[in-house]
Scaffold this active site. Structure first.
Site, PDB file in Angstrom:
ATOM      1  N   SER A 191     -11.139  -3.614  -3.182  1.00  0.00           N
ATOM      2  CA  SER A 191     -10.625  -2.343  -2.681  1.00  0.00           C
ATOM      3  C   SER A 191     -11.327  -1.973  -1.391  1.00  0.00           C
ATOM      4  O   SER A 191     -12.546  -1.778  -1.372  1.00  0.00           O
ATOM      5  CB  SER A 191     -10.836  -1.229  -3.713  1.00  0.00           C
ATOM      6  OG  SER A 191     -10.626   0.037  -3.133  1.00  0.00           O
ATOM      7  N   ASP A 207       0.115  -2.471  -0.547  1.00  0.00           N
ATOM      8  CA  ASP A 207       1.006  -1.362  -0.208  1.00  0.00           C
ATOM      9  C   ASP A 207       2.443  -1.809   0.014  1.00  0.00           C
ATOM     10  O   ASP A 207       3.350  -0.971   0.083  1.00  0.00           O
ATOM     11  CB  ASP A 207       0.504  -0.639   1.044  1.00  0.00           C
ATOM     12  CG  ASP A 207      -0.745   0.182   0.766  1.00  0.00           C
ATOM     13  OD1 ASP A 207      -0.923   0.618  -0.387  1.00  0.00           O
ATOM     14  OD2 ASP A 207      -1.548   0.386   1.696  1.00  0.00           O
ATOM     15  N   ARG A 237       5.995   5.370   0.060  1.00  0.00           N
ATOM     16  CA  ARG A 237       6.464   3.980   0.086  1.00  0.00           C
ATOM     17  C   ARG A 237       7.661   3.776  -0.847  1.00  0.00           C
ATOM     18  O   ARG A 237       8.518   2.925  -0.589  1.00  0.00           O
ATOM     19  CB  ARG A 237       5.316   3.039  -0.242  1.00  0.00           C
ATOM     20  CG  ARG A 237       4.141   3.230   0.724  1.00  0.00           C
ATOM     21  CD  ARG A 237       3.259   2.033   0.875  1.00  0.00           C
ATOM     22  NE  ARG A 237       2.038   2.390   1.583  1.00  0.00           N
ATOM     23  CZ  ARG A 237       1.917   2.475   2.902  1.00  0.00           C
ATOM     24  NH1 ARG A 237       2.965   2.235   3.675  1.00  0.00           N
ATOM     25  NH2 ARG A 237       0.758   2.809   3.464  1.00  0.00           N
TER      26      ARG A 237
END
EC number: 2.5.1.19
Length: 451
Positions: A185, A335, A408
């Site tokens: 991360s 993402d 998104r």
């Protein structure tokens, strides 16, 4: 070229996007300038605020998330010019000089703002900071950054046994640590590195896989000393560097480009040129995944801007094929999984996305939401514990779907609607502005819709 009909309406505090593609003849054409990279925009604002002297940022993303970052650091003493043009000037206050704010710091919808900022707040002795966010952010796990900060000696309190915002941070002198992160991360890594700026000694973060490295690149550009070991995915930062303001040119966001890469791939007869896109190798998983699916994408005019690799991306329509996407590539396209799911719908065969359980704790449970909303449109898509299984080749039909206030999701559903028969309605479409304020305008542009 036949035109889509694309309308955006405001109804009762939300925006509703409707998309009706023509029965025949739609193709996407044009040259696009996309918004500045969100990850780099956040980091440029933060480092500019804590550096000495002036920082000038060109190409900053003018979305809601960077605005949240700017507001937080203004409240702590940094002078940041209004975010009403893509050139922003910051008068930094110097490392260790963030002021105790008069009110609660609000990170809005931005997990990056909250998680990275916690590393700085925790390391400022004798100051109290309170941090909150919107309903979505207050439900997202913060223990992944709070635990290592507590290992460094931080005092942080929050809801649900110190795991959820709102959070109270009592700043103090922290000790350096070597933290072995259980997840790859960039937010966790960056939080600890920023905390390490104020420690006496060396702070190291080791990850199980490589995550995006924008923080490392920018910290070095501002004057910090880092030791990067790519063999072990470890980064070490030396405490108390002298950070000096810089001129930062923010490249276009490859995560925003992904919507157009998939759109042009799946709409027959399309060709788009997307200019000035950041192609940092820790972010190009989307290019590799689409290449595995057979996409026709070429990189042109490769160059380096402010330490970040950049290129123009040319994409032409073609028949995609299903594949399996998982493993170490996932942190490099985390993402982009929602829009990859859309690509899978229009690919031949089966597409499997795995090792992406992290998506369950994003702005929404992106695995559950993409499965439910695309199923409404007729897609054959099954939720896995850590991913999605998609059987391509089934024509989509129009439906009424919901973004779940996730930017998104909103944009991925809009791209799917371009290849659906009939009028698709996307509720709470205003979420797109979090990372792409002009998404609908660009959609109209490439579809030849002059609304």
């Amino acid at each position: 070229m036949s035109k889509s009909i694309i309308n955006l309406q405001s109804v009762e505090n939300q925006q509703i996007l409707s998309i009706t593609p023509p029965n025949t003849g739609l193709s996407l054409q044009g040259t696009l300038q996309i918004p500045g990279d969100k990850s780099i925009s956040h980091r440029a604002l933060m480092l500019g605020a804590i550096a000495e002297g002036e920082t000038i940022i060109a190409g900053l993303l003018l979305g809601e998330d960077p605005r949240s970052t700017a507001e937080c650091f203004r409240a702590m003493g940094a002078q940041i010019s209004p975010l009403n043009s893509e050139k922003v000037t910051i008068q930094g206050i110097g490392l260790g000089k963030l002021q105790e704010p008069l009110d609660v710091l609000n990170a809005g919808n931005s997990g990056t703002t909250m998680r990275l900022m916690l590393g700085l707040l925790a390391s400022h002795p004798d100051r109290l900071f309170c941090v909150t966010g919107d309903a979505s952010l207050r439900s997202r796990p913060m223990s992944r950054v709070i635990q290592p900060l507590q290992d460094m000696g931080a005092n942080i309190w929050g809801r649900k046994n110190n795991t959820l915002a709102p959070l109270a941070v009592q700043g103090k002198s922290l000790k350096p640590i070597h933290y072995h992160s259980p997840i790859a991360s960039a937010q966790v890594k960056s939080c600890i590195l920023l905390a390490g700026l104020m420690t006496d000694g060396k702070t190291t973060v080791t990850e199980p896989a490589l995550s995006r490295d924008h923080s490392e690149r920018m910290l070095q550009a501002f004057g910090a000393t880092l030791d990067i070991d790519s063999q072990t995915n470890s980064v070490t930062i030396n405490g108390h560097p002298k950070l000096i303001g810089q001129t930062v040119i923010v490249p276009g966001d490859i995560s925003s480009s992904a919507f157009w890469l998939v759109a042009a791939s799946i709409v027959p007869g399309s060709e788009l040129l997307i200019e000035n896109v950041g192609i940092n190798p820790t972010r190009t998983g989307i290019l590799e995944a689409l290449e595995m699916m057979g996409a026709d994408i070429t990189l042109e005019n490769k160059r380096i801007l402010t330490g970040e690799p950049v290129a123009d991306l040319r994409v032409k329509s073609c028949q995609l094929k299903g594949c399996t996407i998982g493993g170490n590539i996932i942190p490099r396209l985390i993402d982009e999984v929602p829009i990859l799911a859309v690509a899978g719908i229009f690919a031949t065969g089966k597409t499997i996305i795995k090792d992406a359980a992290e998506l369950r704790v994003k702005e929404s449970d992106r695995l559950a939401v993409m499965a439910s909303e695309l199923t409404k449109m007729g897609a054959k898509i099954t939720e896995l514990p850590d991913g999605l299984e998609i059987t391509g080749g089934t024509p989509l039909k129009a439906a009424e779907v919901d973004s779940y206030t996730d930017h998104r999701i909103a944009m991925s559903l809009a791209i799917a609607a371009l290849n659906a028969k009939g009028k698709t309605i996307i509720n709470r479409a205003e979420a797109a502005a979090i990372s792409y304020p002009k998404f609908v305008e660009t959609l109209q542009q490439v579809c030849g819709d002059s609304n």
